[in-house]
Design a protein around this motif. Structure first.
Motif, PDB file in Angstrom:
ATOM      1  N   ARG A  20       6.286 -47.325   9.750  1.00 13.07           N
ATOM      2  CA  ARG A  20       6.997 -46.080  10.039  1.00 13.07           C
ATOM      3  C   ARG A  20       7.006 -45.155   8.815  1.00 13.07           C
ATOM      4  NH1 ARG A  20      12.248 -48.090  13.636  1.00 13.07           N
ATOM      5  NH2 ARG A  20      11.038 -48.857  15.410  1.00 13.07           N
ATOM      6  N   PRO A  21       7.086 -43.841   9.018  1.00  7.46           N
ATOM      7  CA  PRO A  21       7.080 -42.893   7.895  1.00  7.46           C
ATOM      8  C   PRO A  21       8.227 -43.163   6.918  1.00  7.46           C
ATOM      9  CG  PRO A  21       6.775 -41.749   9.981  1.00  7.46           C
ATOM     10  CD  PRO A  21       7.141 -43.157  10.328  1.00  7.46           C
ATOM     11  N   ILE A  22       7.956 -42.996   5.637  1.00  6.54           N
ATOM     12  CA  ILE A  22       8.943 -43.212   4.580  1.00  6.54           C
ATOM     13  C   ILE A  22       9.194 -41.893   3.861  1.00  6.54           C
ATOM     14  CG2 ILE A  22       9.421 -44.395   2.398  1.00  6.54           C
ATOM     15  CD1 ILE A  22       7.740 -46.707   3.393  1.00  6.54           C
ATOM     16  N   ASP A  23      10.452 -41.520   3.749  1.00  6.59           N
ATOM     17  CA  ASP A  23      10.801 -40.275   3.060  1.00  6.59           C
ATOM     18  C   ASP A  23      10.793 -40.454   1.547  1.00  6.59           C
ATOM     19  OD1 ASP A  23      11.275 -38.753   5.437  1.00  6.59           O
ATOM     20  OD2 ASP A  23      13.162 -39.827   5.681  1.00  6.59           O
ATOM     21  N   ILE A  24      11.485 -41.488   1.059  1.00  7.47           N
ATOM     22  CA  ILE A  24      11.648 -41.675  -0.384  1.00  7.47           C
ATOM     23  C   ILE A  24      11.369 -43.124  -0.752  1.00  7.47           C
ATOM     24  CG2 ILE A  24      13.250 -41.563  -2.332  1.00  7.47           C
ATOM     25  CD1 ILE A  24      14.786 -39.406  -0.788  1.00  7.47           C
ATOM     26  N   PHE A  25      10.533 -43.327  -1.761  1.00  8.27           N
ATOM     27  CA  PHE A  25      10.251 -44.658  -2.293  1.00  8.27           C
ATOM     28  C   PHE A  25      10.698 -44.679  -3.754  1.00  8.27           C
ATOM     29  CE2 PHE A  25       8.155 -48.364  -3.784  1.00  8.27           C
ATOM     30  CZ  PHE A  25       7.799 -49.129  -2.685  1.00  8.27           C
ATOM     31  N   LEU A  26      11.463 -45.706  -4.146  1.00 13.80           N
ATOM     32  CA  LEU A  26      11.933 -45.854  -5.518  1.00 13.80           C
ATOM     33  C   LEU A  26      11.277 -47.067  -6.152  1.00 13.80           C
ATOM     34  CD1 LEU A  26      15.795 -45.360  -5.013  1.00 13.80           C
ATOM     35  CD2 LEU A  26      14.131 -43.626  -5.678  1.00 13.80           C
ATOM     36  N   SER A  27      10.808 -46.915  -7.384  1.00 11.37           N
ATOM     37  CA  SER A  27      10.268 -48.048  -8.129  1.00 11.37           C
ATOM     38  C   SER A  27      10.629 -47.892  -9.595  1.00 11.37           C
ATOM     39  CB  SER A  27       8.751 -48.148  -7.971  1.00 11.37           C
ATOM     40  OG  SER A  27       8.099 -47.058  -8.603  1.00 11.37           O
ATOM     41  N   HIS A  28      10.722 -49.000 -10.300  1.00 14.87           N
ATOM     42  CA  HIS A  28      11.010 -48.912 -11.736  1.00 14.87           C
ATOM     43  C   HIS A  28       9.773 -48.416 -12.484  1.00 14.87           C
ATOM     44  CE1 HIS A  28      12.886 -49.732 -15.572  1.00 14.87           C
ATOM     45  NE2 HIS A  28      11.778 -50.351 -15.953  1.00 14.87           N
ATOM     46  N   ASP A  29       8.661 -49.111 -12.352  1.00 22.09           N
ATOM     47  CA  ASP A  29       7.433 -48.714 -13.024  1.00 22.09           C
ATOM     48  C   ASP A  29       6.719 -47.607 -12.243  1.00 22.09           C
ATOM     49  OD1 ASP A  29       5.455 -48.673 -14.913  1.00 22.09           O
ATOM     50  OD2 ASP A  29       4.600 -50.626 -14.413  1.00 22.09           O
ATOM     51  N   TRP A  30       5.770 -46.963 -12.874  1.00 24.57           N
ATOM     52  CA  TRP A  30       4.948 -45.938 -12.217  1.00 24.57           C
ATOM     53  C   TRP A  30       3.802 -46.606 -11.472  1.00 24.57           C
ATOM     54  CZ3 TRP A  30       3.760 -41.257 -15.935  1.00 24.57           C
ATOM     55  CH2 TRP A  30       4.957 -40.788 -16.505  1.00 24.57           C
ATOM     56  N   PRO A  31       3.341 -46.019 -10.385  1.00 23.50           N
ATOM     57  CA  PRO A  31       2.079 -46.477  -9.795  1.00 23.50           C
ATOM     58  C   PRO A  31       0.936 -46.209 -10.783  1.00 23.50           C
ATOM     59  CG  PRO A  31       3.289 -45.058  -8.268  1.00 23.50           C
ATOM     60  CD  PRO A  31       3.941 -44.916  -9.606  1.00 23.50           C
ATOM     61  N   ARG A  32       0.020 -47.136 -10.886  1.00 23.87           N
ATOM     62  CA  ARG A  32      -1.111 -46.936 -11.781  1.00 23.87           C
ATOM     63  C   ARG A  32      -1.901 -45.677 -11.374  1.00 23.87           C
ATOM     64  NH1 ARG A  32      -5.956 -51.267 -11.940  1.00 23.87           N
ATOM     65  NH2 ARG A  32      -6.058 -50.470  -9.801  1.00 23.87           N
ATOM     66  N   ARG A  33      -2.394 -44.984 -12.375  1.00 26.99           N
ATOM     67  CA  ARG A  33      -3.245 -43.797 -12.222  1.00 26.99           C
ATOM     68  C   ARG A  33      -2.515 -42.593 -11.637  1.00 26.99           C
ATOM     69  NH1 ARG A  33      -8.403 -47.254 -11.308  1.00 26.99           N
ATOM     70  NH2 ARG A  33      -7.738 -47.618  -9.193  1.00 26.99           N
ATOM     71  N   ILE A  34      -1.190 -42.634 -11.551  1.00 29.98           N
ATOM     72  CA  ILE A  34      -0.459 -41.474 -11.051  1.00 29.98           C
ATOM     73  C   ILE A  34      -0.633 -40.289 -11.998  1.00 29.98           C
ATOM     74  CG2 ILE A  34       1.716 -42.089 -12.206  1.00 29.98           C
ATOM     75  CD1 ILE A  34       1.348 -40.514  -8.695  1.00 29.98           C
ATOM     76  N   TYR A  35      -0.919 -40.562 -13.276  1.00 27.82           N
ATOM     77  CA  TYR A  35      -1.095 -39.508 -14.273  1.00 27.82           C
ATOM     78  C   TYR A  35      -2.294 -38.620 -13.964  1.00 27.82           C
ATOM     79  CZ  TYR A  35      -3.766 -43.596 -15.766  1.00 27.82           C
ATOM     80  OH  TYR A  35      -4.568 -44.714 -15.778  1.00 27.82           O
ATOM     81  N   ASN A  36      -3.223 -39.097 -13.142  1.00 27.19           N
ATOM     82  CA  ASN A  36      -4.385 -38.282 -12.772  1.00 27.19           C
ATOM     83  C   ASN A  36      -4.034 -37.191 -11.767  1.00 27.19           C
ATOM     84  OD1 ASN A  36      -6.209 -39.693 -14.377  1.00 27.19           O
ATOM     85  ND2 ASN A  36      -6.600 -41.218 -12.792  1.00 27.19           N
ATOM     86  N   HIS A  37      -2.802 -37.210 -11.238  1.00 25.10           N
ATOM     87  CA  HIS A  37      -2.397 -36.250 -10.208  1.00 25.10           C
ATOM     88  C   HIS A  37      -1.369 -35.243 -10.733  1.00 25.10           C
ATOM     89  CE1 HIS A  37      -4.436 -38.634  -7.072  1.00 25.10           C
ATOM     90  NE2 HIS A  37      -4.017 -39.678  -7.779  1.00 25.10           N
ATOM     91  N   GLY A  38      -1.184 -35.226 -12.053  1.00 26.12           N
ATOM     92  CA  GLY A  38      -0.250 -34.278 -12.663  1.00 26.12           C
ATOM     93  C   GLY A  38      -0.847 -33.684 -13.928  1.00 26.12           C
TER      94      GLY A  38
END
Length: 269
Positions: A20-38
Motif C-alpha cells: 500500500r502507498p506510504i506517505d512518510i518513511f523514517l530511518s536513522h541512517d540515510w539510504p545509500r546514494r541519496i546524495y546523488n539526488h540533491g
C-alpha cells in the motif's frame, strides 16, 4: 577505527512485503546514494570528509536504498549524519522527497516545518495500519531471538508471496483492533532506569502483551521464559571466542517455517 551498527534482515523482509502507498518513511541512517539526488557540492562543502565514503559507495545503508526504490514513499526523513540535506528521487510515476536535519544545537539547521493534508472532519487519533499488523502476524513464525536469523524467502519468489496477508486476515485485524485506533493504555512497567535504589527487575511490557494478544501471537521479547529472553544466559561450550583471534563460525542453514493459506487469509487483491 570504524563504528559498527546493523539493520535486521527480518525487519527489511517485513518492509518489503508492504504494497500500500506510504506517505512518510523514517530511518536513522540515510539510504545509500541519496546524495546523488540533491546538492552534492553543497553537502561536501559542509562535510568534506564524506568524500571518501561517497567515492567508495559506502555512505548510507544499502538495505534502505533498496526499500526507497521498492516502497517509493512520498517523504523520507533520516538523521545520523548530522547535516541538513534535501533531495528528490524521481520514480517512474511518483517521487520521494528526502530530508535530513542537523544536530539540535545552537546555530544548526535542526528544524523544518512541513504541512500535510488533513481531514478536519476526522478526530485527531493515532491509528495502526492494517497491512502492517497483518504482516507482523503473518511473519511471526520467522521472528527469532537467536544469534542467527533463519533464512528468509527471497523477494518475488512464491514462498515470499505466501507471507503477504490476505483479505480475511486484514478483516480479522480490523475487528480485533477496534477500527485500528491505538488505545491510550500506557502504564509504567518498571522503575526509571536511573533509579538504582529501586532494585526493580525486568518485567513484561503491558502494552506489548496486549498487542500480541490481539494479534494472537506470542511475545517472544518478554524478559523471562518461553521463546523470549531468559533471566540467565547459559554459556555455550561451542561458542568461539573472537578474542582468541579465530574466525567466527559460519551461519547454519535452517529451513524457514511455512504459513498456511488458512493462516494467511487467502489471496490479497
Amino acid at each position: 577505527m570504524r563504528s559498527v551498527y546493523h539493520i535486521r534482515d527480518f525487519e527489511m523482509f517485513q518492509c518489503k512485503l508492504m504494497t500500500r502507498p506510504i506517505d512518510i518513511f523514517l530511518s536513522h541512517d540515510w539510504p545509500r546514494r541519496i546524495y546523488n539526488h540533491g546538492d552534492l557540492d553543497c553537502l561536501l562543502r559542509k562535510k568534506p570528509y564524506f568524500r571518501d565514503d561517497i567515492d567508495s559507495n559506502s555512505l548510507g545503508a544499502p538495505p534502505l536504498e533498496e526499500l526507497l526504490h521498492r516502497l517509493k514513499p512520498s517523504y523520507w526523513f533520516s538523521a545520523h549524519l548530522h547535516v541538513k540535506f534535501a533531495a528528490v528521487v524521481n520514480h517512474s510515476q511518483s517521487q520521494t522527497k528526502f530530508l535530513a536535519l542537523d544536530k539540535c544545537l545552537p546555530g544548526k539547521d535542526f528544524l523544518q516545518i512541513l504541512c500535510f493534508p488533513d481531514d478536519a472532519t476526522q478526530p485527531k487519533q493515532l491509528k495502526y495500519d492494517a497491512e502492517w499488523l497483518s504482516i507482523v502476524k503473518s511473519t511471526y513464525a520467522l521472528a527469532s531471538t537467536d544469534r542467527w536469523q533463519p533464512p528468509l524467502p527471497p523477494p518475488e519468489t512464491d514462498e515470499f508471496q505466501r507471507y503477504r496477508p490476505g483479505l480475511e486476515m486484514l478483516k480479522g485485524i480490523e475487528e480485533a483492533f477496534e477500527d485500528l485506533i491505538i488505545p491510550e493504555n500506557f502504564v509504567a512497567a518498571a522503575a526509571p532506569a536511573f533509579d538504582f535504589a529501586s532494585g526493580a527487575s525486568a518485567s513484561e511490557n503491558a502494552q506489548t502483551a496486549e498487542f500480541c494478544k490481539k494479534l494472537a501471537i506470542e511475545n517472544i521479547y518478554r524478559p523471562v521464559g518461553g521463546r523470549g529472553f531468559e533471566e540467565e544466559v547459559e554459556q555455550n561450550p561451542d561458542e568461539i571466542s573472537l578474542e582468541e583471534g579465530e574466525e567466527e563460525e559460519e551461519e547454519p542453514s535452517v529451513k524457514y517455517p511455512k504459513i498456511s493459506e488458512e493462516e494467511r487469509g487467502g489471496v490479497k487483491s
